[in-house]
Design an enzyme around this catalytic site. Structure first.
Site, PDB file in Angstrom:
ATOM      1  N   ASP A 141      34.162  50.198 173.101  1.00 33.61           N
ATOM      2  CA  ASP A 141      34.278  49.252 174.225  1.00 33.61           C
ATOM      3  C   ASP A 141      33.893  49.675 175.665  1.00 33.61           C
ATOM      4  OD1 ASP A 141      34.981  47.290 172.351  1.00 33.61           O
ATOM      5  OD2 ASP A 141      36.891  46.796 173.283  1.00 33.61           O
ATOM      6  N   HIS A 155      37.034  53.782 172.941  1.00 33.34           N
ATOM      7  CA  HIS A 155      36.219  53.480 174.453  1.00 33.34           C
ATOM      8  C   HIS A 155      35.432  54.595 174.667  1.00 33.34           C
ATOM      9  CE1 HIS A 155      39.793  51.017 174.238  1.00 33.34           C
ATOM     10  NE2 HIS A 155      39.174  50.147 175.024  1.00 33.34           N
TER      11      HIS A 155
END
Length: 246
Positions: free
Chosen positions: A54, A200
């Protein structure tokens, strides 16, 4: 109509609006979505693990993940922010050229607590269109910022033809205290065959340089999956029902 009646109706309408807006956020609770919505939990092929990232693309960190993924011969799904993909379109094209999948994380990374239906209906399709321009094909998947679905985000996903997917294991890699060992431990605690892993590739909304913990854990995570007899790849390879939301 009396003043009291009008006030009661207005209060009821406000409660209904609030319920419509925030009710879907209950799916943030792992046990709820795992039981009621396995696809939203990212549960796919039991012999496969979906690897997702993400908050990118980020020129300071995403290329490092791409190099490591190439070294490991693994493909992943990148949930990108439309505003950043527009800014770093060349990096987005590199992600696709190297065999990875682009998905939608929203236009910006914002908290969803106040209803903003018009804005959601405008910005989520805009993010999907940006992925289309960069990748050459429409994205299938949508993960809202913070993993919090609202009534507005659901409606916007439907309009954009996106299927919401959250995760079934994460690394808590966004904190200042995270390191490769802690990330691997967090993921390994809940990872099962058919699971979807959230990491991430950017520290845009995380502790500075926290992405280094995820990057350092990546080879150990892939090795762990392979030791358990599980393949690692993108959501597109995961066996989820990739249907357009209607």
């Amino acid at each position: 109509m009396t003043v009291r009646t009008a006030a009661g109706l207005a209060g009821g309408a406000a409660l209904a609006t609030a319920g419509w807006h925030i009710g879907p956020a209950a799916t943030w609770i792992p046990a709820v979505r795992r039981t009621l919505a396995p696809a939203l939990d990212g549960q796919g092929d039991p012999g496969h693990v979906a690897l997702t990232f993400d908050d990118g693309p980020d020129p300071a960190s995403t290329p490092r993940f791409l190099r490591e993924l190439d070294r490991l011969s693994v493909r992943a799904t990148f949930f990108v922010l439309g505003s950043e993909l527009q800014r770093y379109a060349d990096l987005g094209r590199r992600i696709v050229a190297e065999g990875h999948e682009l998905a939608v994380h929203g236009w910006r990374h914002e908290w969803p607590w106040y209803p903003r239906l018009r804005r959601d209906l405008r910005e989520l399709p805009r993010a999907a269109d940006t992925v289309l321009k960069v990748a050459g094909e429409r994205p299938l998947w949508y993960r809202p910022p913070y993993g919090i679905l609202t009534g507005g985000r659901w409606a916007a996903a439907r309009r954009a033809g996106l299927q919401p997917v959250l995760w079934s294991a994460w690394g808590r890699d966004w904190t200042a205290e995270a390191d490769p060992g802690s990330v691997l431990s967090e993921v390994g605690a809940t990872l099962r065959g058919g699971g979807t892993v959230l990491l991430h590739d950017s520290d845009r909304v995380s502790a500075p340089e926290s992405w280094r913990a995820a990057l350092g854990a990546l080879p150990m995570l892939v090795e762990l999956c392979r030791e358990r007899g599980m393949r690692v790849g993108s959501l597109g390879e995961h066996g989820l029902q990739a249907r357009r939301v209607t």
